[in-house]
Design an enzyme around this catalytic site. Structure first.
Site, PDB file in Angstrom:
ATOM      1  N   ASP A  87       0.826  -1.207   0.000  1.00  0.00           N
ATOM      2  CA  ASP A  87       0.000   0.000   0.000  1.00  0.00           C
ATOM      3  C   ASP A  87       0.863   1.261   0.000  1.00  0.00           C
ATOM      4  O   ASP A  87       1.966   1.254   0.547  1.00  0.00           O
ATOM      5  CB  ASP A  87      -0.918  -0.026   1.240  1.00  0.00           C
ATOM      6  CG  ASP A  87      -2.127   0.869   1.063  1.00  0.00           C
ATOM      7  OD1 ASP A  87      -2.351   1.371  -0.057  1.00  0.00           O
ATOM      8  OD2 ASP A  87      -2.842   1.067   2.057  1.00  0.00           O
ATOM      9  N   HIS A  97       2.951   3.050  -8.841  1.00  0.00           N
ATOM     10  CA  HIS A  97       2.772   1.607  -9.100  1.00  0.00           C
ATOM     11  C   HIS A  97       4.005   1.054  -9.819  1.00  0.00           C
ATOM     12  O   HIS A  97       4.510  -0.015  -9.472  1.00  0.00           O
ATOM     13  CB  HIS A  97       1.527   1.360  -9.953  1.00  0.00           C
ATOM     14  CG  HIS A  97       0.256   1.791  -9.284  1.00  0.00           C
ATOM     15  ND1 HIS A  97      -0.017   1.508  -7.976  1.00  0.00           N
ATOM     16  CD2 HIS A  97      -0.832   2.484  -9.740  1.00  0.00           C
ATOM     17  CE1 HIS A  97      -1.207   2.007  -7.650  1.00  0.00           C
ATOM     18  NE2 HIS A  97      -1.718   2.604  -8.704  1.00  0.00           N
ATOM     19  N   TRP A 136     -11.496  -2.544  -8.342  1.00  0.00           N
ATOM     20  CA  TRP A 136     -12.191  -2.359  -9.635  1.00  0.00           C
ATOM     21  C   TRP A 136     -12.941  -1.030  -9.674  1.00  0.00           C
ATOM     22  O   TRP A 136     -13.298  -0.549 -10.746  1.00  0.00           O
ATOM     23  CB  TRP A 136     -13.180  -3.501  -9.903  1.00  0.00           C
ATOM     24  CG  TRP A 136     -12.545  -4.813 -10.266  1.00  0.00           C
ATOM     25  CD1 TRP A 136     -12.595  -5.969  -9.546  1.00  0.00           C
ATOM     26  CD2 TRP A 136     -11.774  -5.122 -11.444  1.00  0.00           C
ATOM     27  NE1 TRP A 136     -11.902  -6.965 -10.183  1.00  0.00           N
ATOM     28  CE2 TRP A 136     -11.389  -6.485 -11.348  1.00  0.00           C
ATOM     29  CE3 TRP A 136     -11.370  -4.383 -12.563  1.00  0.00           C
ATOM     30  CZ2 TRP A 136     -10.626  -7.112 -12.340  1.00  0.00           C
ATOM     31  CZ3 TRP A 136     -10.603  -5.017 -13.544  1.00  0.00           C
ATOM     32  CH2 TRP A 136     -10.238  -6.360 -13.422  1.00  0.00           C
ATOM     33  N   LEU A 192      10.843 -20.483  -3.398  1.00  0.00           N
ATOM     34  CA  LEU A 192       9.733 -19.652  -2.894  1.00  0.00           C
ATOM     35  C   LEU A 192       8.464 -19.832  -3.730  1.00  0.00           C
ATOM     36  O   LEU A 192       8.515 -19.840  -4.958  1.00  0.00           O
ATOM     37  CB  LEU A 192      10.166 -18.177  -2.941  1.00  0.00           C
ATOM     38  CG  LEU A 192       9.103 -17.130  -2.596  1.00  0.00           C
ATOM     39  CD1 LEU A 192       8.776 -17.164  -1.101  1.00  0.00           C
ATOM     40  CD2 LEU A 192       9.577 -15.734  -2.998  1.00  0.00           C
ATOM     41  N   SER A 198      -8.342  -4.890   5.102  1.00  0.00           N
ATOM     42  CA  SER A 198      -8.892  -4.614   3.779  1.00  0.00           C
ATOM     43  C   SER A 198      -9.254  -5.873   2.998  1.00  0.00           C
ATOM     44  O   SER A 198      -8.908  -6.015   1.826  1.00  0.00           O
ATOM     45  CB  SER A 198      -7.928  -3.743   2.956  1.00  0.00           C
ATOM     46  OG  SER A 198      -7.768  -2.495   3.575  1.00  0.00           O
ATOM     47  N   GLU A 203       0.555 -13.087  12.824  1.00  0.00           N
ATOM     48  CA  GLU A 203       1.114 -11.890  13.453  1.00  0.00           C
ATOM     49  C   GLU A 203       0.980 -10.735  12.455  1.00  0.00           C
ATOM     50  O   GLU A 203       1.047 -10.948  11.242  1.00  0.00           O
ATOM     51  CB  GLU A 203       2.605 -12.118  13.777  1.00  0.00           C
ATOM     52  CG  GLU A 203       2.835 -13.193  14.819  1.00  0.00           C
ATOM     53  CD  GLU A 203       2.361 -12.772  16.205  1.00  0.00           C
ATOM     54  OE1 GLU A 203       2.524 -11.592  16.559  1.00  0.00           O
ATOM     55  OE2 GLU A 203       1.816 -13.636  16.930  1.00  0.00           O
TER      56      GLU A 203
END
Ligand code: IPE
Ligand code: MG
Length: 237
Positions: free
Chosen positions: A2, A19, A51, A113, A174, A185
């Site tokens: 964010d 972004h 959206w 990963l 959110s 956590e």
């Protein structure tokens, strides 16, 4: 992830610049996660609620996604990163869907990963989908237990997150992974996502490793070494 828009506006730039700058932070996070031996990293890249943003911003985000997927695939393979996605992928533009499917297929053999992109995702969407699947399966109500719900989530094989990190000073979930975050956590930092780099990521994980996770038990039980009460508790915690 964010704070991209605010980060850009603070610099007199368009939100989209934030972004684009955030992509480098994604690279940093993937690299730090790899170094720390993190097995699963889920990035909340685009929510169901996103959206409702201006069309141009949505388009720019989708283009950035397509471009980044194509640009990063070789590096992901080199690092052994397996890319997966969760969310209402069918709602994305065709180029995003094919870009995702392509990178997912190309990295399917990778054993390092697990990098999961949450796209057109929300926790309530996922739970609604799970309920639909359970109803369609014809499971009698009295047979539905917690594990039935877990098995009908979008990625039943992915363990619950141990740590949630949210940047930019907001202290909310959110609509992210509502079921899975029950015992996670939480780490909130004022750093905006485009500034959140390897050192921040590592600091968050190191701080997390120092926390005592009790899963509803007492401190004495935890320090006494009761380890088998809840899945996911390891000795070093
Ligand atoms: C997060 O940054 C990125 C996405 C949701 C795609 P924001 O776009 O939410 O940035 P702020 O919160 O407006 O600063
Ligand atoms: Mg935001």
């Amino acid at each position: 992830m964010d704070g991209n828009g605010r980060w850009a506006r603070e610099r007199g730039e368009e939100r989209v610049f934030g972004h684009a700058s955030g992509v480098e932070s994604v690279r940093s996070a993937v690299s730090a996660a790899g170094e720390l031996g993190v097995e699963y990293l889920t990035l909340y890249a685009f929510s169901t609620e996103n959206w409702s943003r201006p069309r141009e911003e949505i388009n720019a985000l989708m283009e950035l996604l397509v471009k980044s997927l194509a640009g990063e695939v070789n590096e992901l393979i080199r690092k052994g990163v397996r890319l997966r996605s969760t969310g209402d992928i069918s709602a994305l533009p065709e180029a995003c869907i094919s870009g995702l499917r392509d990178v997912e297929a190309q990295t399917a053999h990778c054993t390092g990963l697990n990098l999961i992109l949450a796209l057109s995702y929300s926790g309530r969407w996922e739970l609604t989908e799970a309920v639909r699947r359970i109803v369609r399966s014809g499971t009698p109500a009295e047979n539905i237990v917690e594990d039935t719900i877990r098995q009908h989530l979008s990625m039943p094989d992915v363990p619950d997150p141990e740590l949630l990190v949210r940047t930019s000073g907001e202290q909310r979930l959110s609509n992210f992974l509502l079921w899975q975050l029950a015992y996670s956590e939480l780490h909130f930092t004022p750093v905006m996502w485009p500034d959140f780099r390897e050192d921040h990521f590592k600091a968050a994980v190191l701080e997390f490793r120092g926390r005592e996770r009790r899963f509803g038990r007492t401190g004495d039980q935890v320090s006494g070494g009761v380890q088998d009460i809840k899945q996911g508790i390891k000795k070093e915690e």
